[in-house]
Design a protein around this motif. Structure first.
Motif, PDB file in Angstrom:
ATOM      1  N   VAL A   1       0.817  -1.222   0.000  1.00 27.30           N
ATOM      2  CA  VAL A   1       0.000   0.000   0.000  1.00 27.30           C
ATOM      3  C   VAL A   1       0.846   1.266   0.000  1.00 27.30           C
ATOM      4  O   VAL A   1       0.512   2.243  -0.686  1.00 27.30           O
ATOM      5  CB  VAL A   1      -0.988  -0.011   1.193  1.00 27.30           C
ATOM      6  N   GLU A   2       1.946   1.284   0.751  1.00 22.06           N
ATOM      7  CA  GLU A   2       2.761   2.508   0.789  1.00 22.06           C
ATOM      8  C   GLU A   2       3.365   2.802  -0.578  1.00 22.06           C
ATOM      9  O   GLU A   2       3.447   3.970  -1.001  1.00 22.06           O
ATOM     10  CB  GLU A   2       3.861   2.380   1.848  1.00 22.06           C
ATOM     11  N   ARG A   3       3.787   1.763  -1.242  1.00 17.22           N
ATOM     12  CA  ARG A   3       4.398   1.946  -2.564  1.00 17.22           C
ATOM     13  C   ARG A   3       3.361   2.351  -3.603  1.00 17.22           C
ATOM     14  O   ARG A   3       3.557   3.318  -4.354  1.00 17.22           O
ATOM     15  CB  ARG A   3       5.078   0.643  -2.994  1.00 17.22           C
ATOM     16  N   VAL A   4       2.235   1.627  -3.630  1.00 18.84           N
ATOM     17  CA  VAL A   4       1.218   1.870  -4.652  1.00 18.84           C
ATOM     18  C   VAL A   4       0.560   3.229  -4.465  1.00 18.84           C
ATOM     19  O   VAL A   4       0.307   3.960  -5.433  1.00 18.84           O
ATOM     20  CB  VAL A   4       0.156   0.749  -4.630  1.00 18.84           C
ATOM     21  N   MET A   5       0.294   3.598  -3.208  1.00 22.29           N
ATOM     22  CA  MET A   5      -0.437   4.837  -2.936  1.00 22.29           C
ATOM     23  C   MET A   5       0.481   6.043  -2.705  1.00 22.29           C
ATOM     24  O   MET A   5       0.022   7.120  -2.368  1.00 22.29           O
ATOM     25  CB  MET A   5      -1.359   4.650  -1.731  1.00 22.29           C
ATOM     26  N   GLY A   6       1.799   5.848  -2.880  1.00 18.99           N
ATOM     27  CA  GLY A   6       2.716   6.967  -2.850  1.00 18.99           C
ATOM     28  C   GLY A   6       3.126   7.455  -1.477  1.00 18.99           C
ATOM     29  O   GLY A   6       3.569   8.600  -1.328  1.00 18.99           O
ATOM     30  N   PHE A   7       2.998   6.595  -0.461  1.00 13.48           N
ATOM     31  CA  PHE A   7       3.407   6.985   0.894  1.00 13.48           C
ATOM     32  C   PHE A   7       4.899   6.761   1.130  1.00 13.48           C
ATOM     33  O   PHE A   7       5.417   7.116   2.187  1.00 13.48           O
ATOM     34  CB  PHE A   7       2.594   6.218   1.937  1.00 13.48           C
ATOM     35  N   CYS A   8       5.562   6.140   0.182  1.00 13.09           N
ATOM     36  CA  CYS A   8       7.021   6.045   0.221  1.00 13.09           C
ATOM     37  C   CYS A   8       7.529   6.164  -1.209  1.00 13.09           C
ATOM     38  O   CYS A   8       6.769   6.033  -2.165  1.00 13.09           O
ATOM     39  CB  CYS A   8       7.475   4.721   0.859  1.00 13.09           C
ATOM     40  N   THR A   9       8.811   6.404  -1.360  1.00 10.46           N
ATOM     41  CA  THR A   9       9.387   6.522  -2.696  1.00 10.46           C
ATOM     42  C   THR A   9       9.712   5.134  -3.250  1.00 10.46           C
ATOM     43  O   THR A   9       9.785   4.148  -2.498  1.00 10.46           O
ATOM     44  CB  THR A   9      10.677   7.357  -2.657  1.00 10.46           C
TER      45      THR A   9
ATOM     46  N   GLN B   1      12.546   4.254  -4.337  1.00  6.77           N
ATOM     47  CA  GLN B   1      13.849   3.897  -3.769  1.00  6.77           C
ATOM     48  C   GLN B   1      13.687   3.300  -2.375  1.00  6.77           C
ATOM     49  O   GLN B   1      14.333   2.304  -2.046  1.00  6.77           O
ATOM     50  CB  GLN B   1      14.758   5.125  -3.714  1.00  6.77           C
ATOM     51  N   GLU B   2      12.820   3.892  -1.553  1.00 10.88           N
ATOM     52  CA  GLU B   2      12.579   3.364  -0.202  1.00 10.88           C
ATOM     53  C   GLU B   2      11.993   1.959  -0.260  1.00 10.88           C
ATOM     54  O   GLU B   2      12.365   1.080   0.528  1.00 10.88           O
ATOM     55  CB  GLU B   2      11.643   4.295   0.560  1.00 10.88           C
ATOM     56  N   SER B   3      11.087   1.726  -1.196  1.00  8.87           N
ATOM     57  CA  SER B   3      10.484   0.398  -1.330  1.00  8.87           C
ATOM     58  C   SER B   3      11.511  -0.638  -1.788  1.00  8.87           C
ATOM     59  O   SER B   3      11.561  -1.754  -1.265  1.00  8.87           O
ATOM     60  CB  SER B   3       9.316   0.453  -2.319  1.00  8.87           C
ATOM     61  N   LYS B   4      12.347  -0.257  -2.741  1.00  6.07           N
ATOM     62  CA  LYS B   4      13.367  -1.185  -3.235  1.00  6.07           C
ATOM     63  C   LYS B   4      14.408  -1.502  -2.160  1.00  6.07           C
ATOM     64  O   LYS B   4      14.848  -2.651  -2.025  1.00  6.07           O
ATOM     65  CB  LYS B   4      14.034  -0.607  -4.483  1.00  6.07           C
ATOM     66  N   GLU B   5      14.789  -0.500  -1.395  1.00  9.76           N
ATOM     67  CA  GLU B   5      15.732  -0.733  -0.294  1.00  9.76           C
ATOM     68  C   GLU B   5      15.123  -1.676   0.748  1.00  9.76           C
ATOM     69  O   GLU B   5      15.811  -2.545   1.288  1.00  9.76           O
ATOM     70  CB  GLU B   5      16.119   0.602   0.353  1.00  9.76           C
ATOM     71  N   PHE B   6      13.825  -1.497   1.010  1.00  8.64           N
ATOM     72  CA  PHE B   6      13.131  -2.379   1.941  1.00  8.64           C
ATOM     73  C   PHE B   6      13.183  -3.823   1.450  1.00  8.64           C
ATOM     74  O   PHE B   6      13.489  -4.756   2.218  1.00  8.64           O
ATOM     75  CB  PHE B   6      11.675  -1.924   2.099  1.00  8.64           C
ATOM     76  N   LEU B   7      12.882  -4.040   0.178  1.00  6.86           N
ATOM     77  CA  LEU B   7      12.869  -5.395  -0.373  1.00  6.86           C
ATOM     78  C   LEU B   7      14.257  -6.036  -0.345  1.00  6.86           C
ATOM     79  O   LEU B   7      14.377  -7.258  -0.234  1.00  6.86           O
ATOM     80  CB  LEU B   7      12.327  -5.370  -1.802  1.00  6.86           C
ATOM     81  N   GLU B   8      15.308  -5.240  -0.440  1.00  8.72           N
ATOM     82  CA  GLU B   8      16.665  -5.769  -0.366  1.00  8.72           C
ATOM     83  C   GLU B   8      17.057  -6.146   1.059  1.00  8.72           C
ATOM     84  O   GLU B   8      17.747  -7.138   1.286  1.00  8.72           O
ATOM     85  CB  GLU B   8      17.654  -4.738  -0.927  1.00  8.72           C
ATOM     86  N   ILE B   9      16.584  -5.358   2.013  1.00  5.62           N
ATOM     87  CA  ILE B   9      17.010  -5.536   3.403  1.00  5.62           C
ATOM     88  C   ILE B   9      16.174  -6.558   4.162  1.00  5.62           C
ATOM     89  O   ILE B   9      16.702  -7.314   4.995  1.00  5.62           O
ATOM     90  CB  ILE B   9      16.957  -4.167   4.130  1.00  5.62           C
ATOM     91  N   ILE B  10      14.872  -6.634   3.872  1.00  5.65           N
ATOM     92  CA  ILE B  10      13.965  -7.391   4.748  1.00  5.65           C
ATOM     93  C   ILE B  10      14.284  -8.887   4.828  1.00  5.65           C
ATOM     94  O   ILE B  10      14.080  -9.499   5.894  1.00  5.65           O
ATOM     95  CB  ILE B  10      12.490  -7.142   4.347  1.00  5.65           C
ATOM     96  N   PRO B  11      14.788  -9.552   3.776  1.00  4.51           N
ATOM     97  CA  PRO B  11      15.149 -10.966   3.965  1.00  4.51           C
ATOM     98  C   PRO B  11      16.186 -11.168   5.062  1.00  4.51           C
ATOM     99  O   PRO B  11      16.123 -12.158   5.807  1.00  4.51           O
ATOM    100  CB  PRO B  11      15.693 -11.377   2.595  1.00  4.51           C
ATOM    101  N   PHE B  12      17.127 -10.253   5.191  1.00  5.96           N
ATOM    102  CA  PHE B  12      18.148 -10.361   6.232  1.00  5.96           C
ATOM    103  C   PHE B  12      17.560 -10.058   7.606  1.00  5.96           C
ATOM    104  O   PHE B  12      17.944 -10.661   8.608  1.00  5.96           O
ATOM    105  CB  PHE B  12      19.317  -9.414   5.913  1.00  5.96           C
ATOM    106  N   MET B  13      16.625  -9.120   7.634  1.00  5.15           N
ATOM    107  CA  MET B  13      15.938  -8.817   8.888  1.00  5.15           C
ATOM    108  C   MET B  13      15.158 -10.036   9.365  1.00  5.15           C
ATOM    109  O   MET B  13      15.175 -10.388  10.551  1.00  5.15           O
ATOM    110  CB  MET B  13      14.996  -7.635   8.672  1.00  5.15           C
ATOM    111  N   GLU B  14      14.472 -10.700   8.447  1.00 11.34           N
ATOM    112  CA  GLU B  14      13.700 -11.887   8.813  1.00 11.34           C
ATOM    113  C   GLU B  14      14.615 -13.046   9.206  1.00 11.34           C
ATOM    114  O   GLU B  14      14.272 -13.863  10.067  1.00 11.34           O
ATOM    115  CB  GLU B  14      12.772 -12.276   7.658  1.00 11.34           C
TER     116      GLU B  14
END
Length: 289
Positions: free
Chosen positions: A137-145, A147-160
């Motif tokens: 929702v944040e990505r689709v509705m413009g609540f984040c950039t 770049q922020e969404s892509k960085e999240f997708l790169e980092i979250i597997p390591f966080m999990e």
């Protein structure tokens, strides 16, 4: 990109095929294929009894469990969570549905507001939407950039990976509903006074962005479906079957054992002694039914 050495070997769910199968099954669905209410509640009662056994094991063993429910609006997340939790203790099975971030939280590290809700020993935490808001929702509705969404997708597997290494059992469910069924459910929310609260202004805006959400979902799953924290996709076009399948799967993924319990016997009540009912005008509510 994710390091190849940590790249998942698990098979990535074929969402497109699931969507196609869901549409076919919905169109071909007949009454004899649907669960009767009697059959549904019979199966649900049995599975909920096992969830109580799971609860007692979590409590006695100090296990930590985190379950994530994601999906489009109207996919049936709320109903599935209710089916999981309605017969167990809210002190052990706790549902987390965070509101929009505050101005202060917007300045924090993105995962910071989720981390305090992760389970301690003897707890099962259920996220009704989770940190994956950033990929959806944040990505689709413009609540984040982007770049922020892509960085999240790169980092979250390591966080999990870190979450799991801390001893938490992490289960992630994506509830998949097709376009026609979502439309039917959204109309139901409009016309049912019991459900209208489920239809927020954001839901109305999101409804028109079906394929933007499809693209976001595809990228999210392909980036975060790891061998240590895989995505489990649920065909939720039939809500009753989806609920039963989810509970059955949760029970199969957690290695719980039934905890021995002493047979309960009610003690003898105390004698009345000198107790007398007071002559007091209690305010009883009217008996309308």
């Amino acid at each position: 990109m994710i390091d190849k050495q940590l790249q998942p070997e698990a098979e990535i769910p074929d969402i497109k095929q699931i969507e196609k199968q869901s549409e076919i099954s919905t169109k071909k669905n007949t009454k004899h294929k649907k669960l009767t209410k009697k059959k549904y509640y019979k199966e649900l009662e049995k599975l909920q009894g096992e969830l109580v056994a799971l609860q007692e094991w979590v409590k006695s063993s100090g296990q930590k469990v985190c379950i994530i429910f994601e999906g489009r609006d109207g996919a049936g997340k709320g109903g599935a969570i209710k089916a999981v939790t309605e017969r167990i203790s809210p002190r052990i099975f706790q549902v987390v549905a965070l509101p929009a971030p505050s101005e202060r939280q917007k300045t924090q590290m993105y995962m910071q507001r989720y981390i305090p809700h992760l389970p301690a020993a003897g707890e099962v935490i259920i996220f009704d939407r989770s940190w994956y808001n950033r990929a959806g929702v944040e990505r689709v509705m413009g609540f984040c950039t982007e770049q922020e969404s892509k960085e999240f997708l790169e980092i979250i597997p390591f966080m999990e990976k870190a979450i799991i290494n801390s001893g938490i059992i992490l289960l992630k469910y994506w509830l998949e509903v097709n376009m026609e069924e979502q439309h039917r459910r959204m109309l139901g929310r409009i016309n049912d006074p019991r459900k209208i609260w489920k239809l927020s202004p954001m839901d109305i805006k999101s409804y028109s962005r079906w394929y933007d959400y499809s693209r976001a979902r595809d990228e999210m799953i392909m980036a975060t479906d790891t061998s240590w924290a895989p995505w489990y996709v649920v065909d939720s076009n039939d809500k009753k079957k989806a609920r039963l399948n989810i509970i059955k799967h949760i029970l199969s993924e957690i290695p719980y054992k039934k905890t021995p319990r002493k047979k309960v016997e009610l003690p003898k009540r105390q004698d009345k002694g000198d107790y007398q009912e007071p002559n007091y005008p209690y305010r009883y509510i009217p008996k309308k039914y």
